[in-house]
Enzyme design. Structure first.
Site, short mmCIF file in Angstrom:
data_model
loop_
_atom_site.label_atom_id
_atom_site.label_comp_id
_atom_site.label_asym_id
_atom_site.label_seq_id
_atom_site.Cartn_x
_atom_site.Cartn_y
_atom_site.Cartn_z
N GLY A 254 37.22 -26.60 36.98
CA GLY A 254 35.84 -26.54 36.50
C GLY A 254 35.83 -26.07 35.06
N GLY A 255 34.67 -25.66 34.60
CA GLY A 255 34.54 -25.25 33.21
C GLY A 255 35.52 -24.16 32.81
CB THR B 120 17.32 -27.73 36.96
OG1 THR B 120 17.54 -26.85 35.85
CG2 THR B 120 16.27 -28.74 36.57
NE ARG C 224 18.84 -19.20 38.27
CZ ARG C 224 19.91 -19.90 37.93
NH1 ARG C 224 21.09 -19.56 38.37
NH2 ARG C 224 19.78 -20.93 37.13
CD GLU D 281 30.11 -19.17 41.74
OE1 GLU D 281 30.16 -20.33 41.27
OE2 GLU D 281 29.47 -18.87 42.76
NE ARG E 137 25.12 -17.58 37.69
CZ ARG E 137 24.46 -18.69 37.39
NH1 ARG E 137 24.09 -18.95 36.17
NH2 ARG E 137 24.12 -19.55 38.35
CB SER F 116 26.80 -19.81 35.32
OG SER F 116 27.94 -20.37 35.88
CG LEU F 117 26.82 -24.14 32.38
CD1 LEU F 117 25.94 -25.26 31.82
CD2 LEU F 117 28.04 -24.75 33.06
#
Lengths: 266, 635, 253
Positions: free
Chosen positions: B19-20, B267, B324, B415, B425, B430-431
């Protein structure tokens, strides 16, 4: 079936396709239309007659512009600078070549023809019959790269068609007039212009070739306009095919006195 | 005993996860001259990062010049309720802009501002427009960009050595089952190819875990099958520690209908771009749910909230964009109070707030997703949404600067690493976390290798043991009924969802632990049919061990923390307790399971603490902790 | 709401295989991938299938459903009638590994052959400036989720194994177009598109566009504009003559 989907290592599936929809409808109908138009055009070009309705001033797009010395009086809107030649060569040969060239190299008609006449492929995920395939790399298909020249020519011819349409507002008793033929001619011109301007080569030339739209705001706007038309290029291609046939057939019938033009006024 | 045939490879750095974070770590390690391998359970470029939609937070100040790293840092700490590892939050806020700009040099095409800079959008918890984005497919852009950067590095290697894979190779569809150590140091990893089922042994002195999260232990989740907590479990078994595992983020807006797509993410960008939450009475209920700690920072009337989109200097933001955890709890309460939508969610309405054309332009993949999966046209109808398990804040306890775990040679980023986000978070963090700490992990691994005197060795008995454990699900139990891995997985998901989900209480968490103990016993009897070639039953049986171990950490930590904070809400302890603020719950492998113990965090550096108003700190800190604060001691 | 649906699923590997019949429960709102998962959980635990996100974002679950290349997660059961028997086979252009899983490494090899983004050398971090209207064309292509359905359906390689060597396929020709239209890319890509990556094989029959789950207009917006750019460089006598006479460097503005 060894080649293609039957190649070794691929999943061994005996059926050519499991498609259950009517995938054959498009190639069948399109193929029929293309063949019909080709046949119709050939017959009409070799007829060498009934292309000009003198009283109404209707000139069929198939013979426009008529520039041969042998063209009937009145039909030559731009003079007759080409001497007459053997009578079996169609008068509209140049028009025929431009029309054929533009349509045959057109990105939409290429799809239509490859799918319906050459089954290459007939429909997505349906195997094509040919064993070898080299695409548009070789002659004659490589000629399709010249599409933009046919586009330039078609653009000139579209202008000529517009001029013809203006002349079709001719009254039977002189002055301005209008008949059903004029309307048909007008519709055809609109369809032809839409088809010509929505062309992929046009989209490229007008702005698509630019790397930075931001540096060419005017061309960007033209490009956006053409890009709006372009997704319907295929529809315009088919519509204009029919309008050309209808226009030609109508003018032929009027010219041959099979019917009388329905006049709206004068 | 099976005849073990094992393919063997030697690398300097192994990155588990593509992943990233994994890709960024691999790029860095390769650029530091290390021979690097990326191991991925999926195909290259399919990692879960593609699911990230909203954007990547970085205080570039392109849209609002007032933004800077200090503001970003403050937002991050607030979002995490001051439980974050402050050093990670600091590094993250400082380095994110450069990491984003770096992506541009790899070829990324973010949406632009009028003057040609990277455009930034609003998001929950961020004071200013801060998220670099590409429509609503930012994660895809990032993963593709880094994938293409890796290809570009491989092309450089090809030009030099004639082999694309001489310095950087991707092992796709390959699952690591165990890490192997030499003494206390990392020595390599044991894996199997998913397609052939054959074994692979990687020998490497440094391993970067970048395996993502644990969401597949929950029933309603936005996570894909890969999210089985592999990295968390590998780290535990290798002797590393996990922190903050009780903090699981439930994204407030997941799809709730039809059942087969329940949990798929909607989103936050919908709300950032003007979408509002409504209950079945048509009321915008978020105004009722602004918690005390955020009082004064959010709009209190609909008029002010609506004015904020156009004029952020004179209006406060809409409470629809609270962090969130707050929004998820609010939705949960509305549904419980009987004001939910027909399928058990609430309404998210953007149709009445933006022209259809604008919605399609700004949120193309949301439009697409609802149209094709739920047959809902979001430009005409409201969406039905509800909370879905989205992200785990907890993860491997790492050194902030090098991303190193307590096991020498074992690094973690993304993560799977813990600490950065504290108890909750912020969207968009995250990105940026992936690229900031992905790079640091790659760098940390390279530096670790440079300082290493001797390359660790792998003992053959470890390899044999790993192979035997890997194939054991093919052995049917000699006595008793064999268990189906799919059923155990389904039961695990159900209990975690119901008992350790968004709202927790002691009896339920205890019941979950009892269930976990039962499932753990039954998992020993799991047996699968068929061969080793691409056998999903076998793959699940192996992943199941990881899910069970990690779920135990989550449940045990959740039981211990007797307060509500961020992603951890206790019905029986509804308030936030300052005494818990500085306490981390550390999970380590113990016997056959996991053990959780409390630990104090290092206090925040003075200069960082001074970035906050004393009055704000007082909402989170104990009096004792603030005794030395200059504003207090000075007065 | 729920009914028993009839399915034929291809089971096998490179050595051979066949369609097998299954009767599976179908519930409201489900997609093909749900059915495949139910099959796995209840009747065929070792049925191999590749999937990740189940939301049409990762492009892993490509297969052929009733002969059409599609994503299993984006094919809703409601488009079929209850009495219909639905056929699910693996992609038929790539080597099969097992059941519905194929070896798509061809695509990754082709990806490596396309020269990467060539960034401007004089710009540092944070100095890139690009206008929105200049990035939009490439952004459309970057929506690609690499499901390889376009590669799978393209008859150039689907029906002619031997063309695989010389043809990059729609996905990677589109990648060239993406870089070609990238406002800051400095490489020259037109000739190579035709001569090395096989753009000339494309006969614009648009199946790539037809199957694209992201609805990218691959043919109209990437392949045809690329073909036109190749014409600028390679086939246009007027442009060629103009360049000779006025020493312009092609069509770079």
């Amino acid at each position: 079936m060894k080649a293609g989907v039957g190649a070794p290592d691929r999943a061994q599936i005996s059926e050519r396709t499991y498609r259950t929809d009517r995938w054959w409808a498009y190639p069948l109908s399109t193929g029929g239309i293309l063949l019909f138009f080709t046949a119709y055009a050939l017959v009409r070009y070799f007829m060498n007659n009934y292309y000009w309705a003198p009283e109404e001033h209707y000139l069929t797009p198939l013979y426009s512009p008529c520039v041969n010395a042998a063209c009937v009086p009145g039909s030559s809107h731009f003079g007759t600078f080409i001497p007459s030649y053997a009578s079996w060569i169609p008068l509209g040969i140049i028009t025929f070549l431009v029309l054929l060239g533009f349509r045959a190299t057109c990105y939409y008609y290429r799809k239509a023809a490859y799918r319906s006449l050459m089954f290459s492929p007939a429909a997505c995920a349906v195997p094509e019959p040919a064993k070898k395939y080299s695409g548009e790399n070789k002659f004659p298909y490589v000629v399709t790269n010249g599409h933009r020249y046919f586009f330039y020519a078609a653009l000139i011819f579209a202008c000529i068609n517009i001029y013809d349409a203006v002349l079709a507002f001719h009254g039977k008793n002189g002055g301005i007039g209008m008949g059903l033929g004029t309307v048909i001619i007008l519709i055809n011109v609109v369809a032809l212009v839409a088809y010509t301007l929505s062309c992929h080569a046009c989209r490229h030339i007008i702005g698509g070739k630019l790397k930075h739209f931001s540096k060419h705001p005017l061309r960007y706007r033209y490009w956006q306009f053409v890009s709006k038309l372009n997704p319907r290029h295929g529809q315009f291609a088919m519509i204009s095919l029919f309008t050309v046939i209808i226009t030609d057939a109508y003018i032929m019938a009027v010219s041959a006195d099979w019917i009388t033009d329905l006049r709206i006024f004068n | 005993m099976v005849q073990v045939q094992v393919e063997r490879f030697d690398y300097d750095v192994i990155v588990i996860g593509a992943g990233g974070a994994g890709l960024r770590a691999a790029i860095e390690a390769r650029q530091q001259g290390k021979k690097t391998a990326i191991i991925s359970k999926s195909l290259f470029g399919k990692a879960h990062t593609v699911m990230a939609e909203g954007g990547c937070a970085a205080s570039m100040g392109n849209v609002n010049e007032k933004d800077n790293w200090q503001v970003h840092f403050r937002d991050t700490m607030r979002g995490g309720k001051f439980l974050n590892n402050w050093r990670m939050a600091e590094l993250h806020a400082k380095e994110a802009p450069e990491r984003v700009w770096e992506l541009e040099t790899y070829g990324a095409l973010f949406d632009r501002t009028k003057d040609g800079k990277i455009s930034q959008r609003n998001f929950g918890g961020h004071t200013y427009p801060r998220l670099a984005h590409v429509g609503d497919r930012t994660g895809l852009e990032m993963i593709r960009t880094m994938q293409q950067k890796i290809v570009s590095l491989q092309q450089e290697d090809f030009a030099e050595t004639g082999d694309y894979e001489s310095h950087l190779k991707v092992f796709s569809e390959c699952t690591v089952t165990e890490l192997i150590k030499d003494g206390d140091r990392i020595a390599g990893a044991f894996a199997y190819w998913r397609d052939s089922g054959k074994f692979v042994l990687f020998s490497a002195p440094a391993i970067v875990l970048a395996t993502g999260g644990i969401g597949k232990s929950f029933k309603v989740t936005s996570n894909s099958w890969e999210y089985t907590g592999d990295g968390h479990a590998l780290a535990l078994r290798a002797g590393a520690t996990l922190i903050n595992m009780e903090f699981v983020q439930f994204h407030p807006t997941g799809m709730v209908w039809p059942p087969s797509v329940k949990g798929i993410l909607v989103t936050e960008g919908v709300r950032g771009d003007g979408g509002v939450l409504k209950n079945s009475d048509g009321k915008r209920f978020m105004f009722e749910y602004i918690p005390d700690v955020f009082k004064g920072q959010y709009a209190e009337t609909e008029q002010e909230a609506d004015g904020w989109y156009a004029d952020q200097d004179n209006n406060r933001r809409t409470p629809d964009l609270l962090p969130r955890d707050e929004v998820a709890r609010a939705i949960n309460s509305e549904v419980k109070a009987g004001r939910g939508s027909p399928h058990g969610g609430v309404f998210l309405d953007i149709a009445s707030r933006l022209p259809a054309e604008e919605i399609r332009r700004r949120l193309p993949s949301m439009y697409h997703q609802f149209k094709e999966l739920a047959d809902v046209d979001i430009t005409a109808q409201p969406m039905e949404v509800g909370p879905t398990c989205h992200y785990v804040m907890g993860g491997v306890e790492v050194d902030p600067d090098t991303a190193s775990s307590i096991v020498p040679g074992l690094f973690a980023a993304g993560e799977v690493a813990g600490g950065m986000h504290g108890s909750n978070r912020l969207g968009g963090n995250s990105l940026s976390d992936l690229i900031v700490f992905g790079r640091r992990a790659g760098l940390g691994a390279a530096e670790y290798i440079d300082a290493l005197e001797q390359r660790p060795k792998i003992s053959e008995s470890d390899v044999d043991g790993a192979a035997a454990r890997a194939v054991s699900p093919f052995d049917f139990p000699s006595s008793g009924q064999a268990e189906n891995p799919y059923s155990i997985h389904a039961e695990l998901q159900q209990s975690m969802n119901d008992l350790v989900g968004i709202i927790r209480k002691e009896e339920e968490v205890q019941a979950a632990l009892d269930k976990l103990a039962e499932l753990k016993e039954r998992a020993k009897l799991v047996a699968v049919e068929g061969r080793r070639e691409f056998n999903p039953g076998w793959h699940l049986a192996i992943d199941l061990r990881n899910m069970l171990l990690v779920s135990e950490c989550v449940a045990k930590a959740a039981l211990l923390r007797t307060e509500s904070r961020g992603g951890h809400t206790r019905d029986d302890f509804p308030g936030m307790d300052s005494k818990w603020r500085n306490t981390l719950l550390v999970c380590e492998a113990y016997d056959d399971g996991a053990r959780v113990t409390p630990k104090e965090q290092v206090p925040m550096r003075e200069d960082l603490l001074e970035l906050f108003e004393l009055s704000e700190l007082e909402k989170y800190y104990t009096d004792g902790e603030l005794a030395d604060h200059p504003q207090r001691s000075g007065s | 709401m729920s009914y028993k649906g009839n399915f034929k699923v291809w089971r096998g590997d490179a050595d051979g295989g066949d369609l097998e019949d299954y009767v599976v429960e179908v519930n409201e709102g489900e997609v093909i991938l749900d059915i495949i998962h139910r099959l796995q959980a209840t009747q065929a635990p070792d049925l191999a299938v590749r999937w990740n996100c189940k939301a049409g974002k990762c492009g892993s679950c490509s297969a052929e459903i009733n002969g059409m290349p599609r994503l299993m997660c984006m094919t809703r059961m409601s488009v079929f009638s209850e009495s219909e028997t639905i056929t699910v086979t693996p992609l038929r252009t790539f080597p099969v590994i097992r059941d519905l899983v194929t070896d798509v490494s061809f695509n990754y090899e082709k990806a490596r052959e396309i020269p990467s983004f060539a960034p401007p050398k004089n710009l540092g971090l944070g100095e890139y400036r690009m206008k929105q209207q200049d990035v939009e064309r490439s952004q459309e292509f970057r929506k690609c989720i690499e499901c390889f359905l376009c590669q799978n359906t393209c008859h150039v390689i689907r029906d002619h194994e031997e063309n695989k060597e010389n043809f990059a396929g729609p996905r990677y020709l589109m990648r060239i177009a993406e870089l070609e239209m990238h406002p800051l890319d400095e490489a020259d890509r037109e000739r190579a598109a035709q001569e090395e990556h096989g753009l000339g094989y494309c006969n614009i029959t648009k199946c790539c566009t037809e199957v694209c789950p992201e609805h990218i207009k691959i043919t109209d917006n990437a392949l045809i504009p690329m073909k036109e750019r190749v014409v600028d460089r390679k086939y246009d006598p007027v442009v060629w003559l103009g360049n000779k006479l006025f020493r312009r460097s092609g069509s770079r503005h």
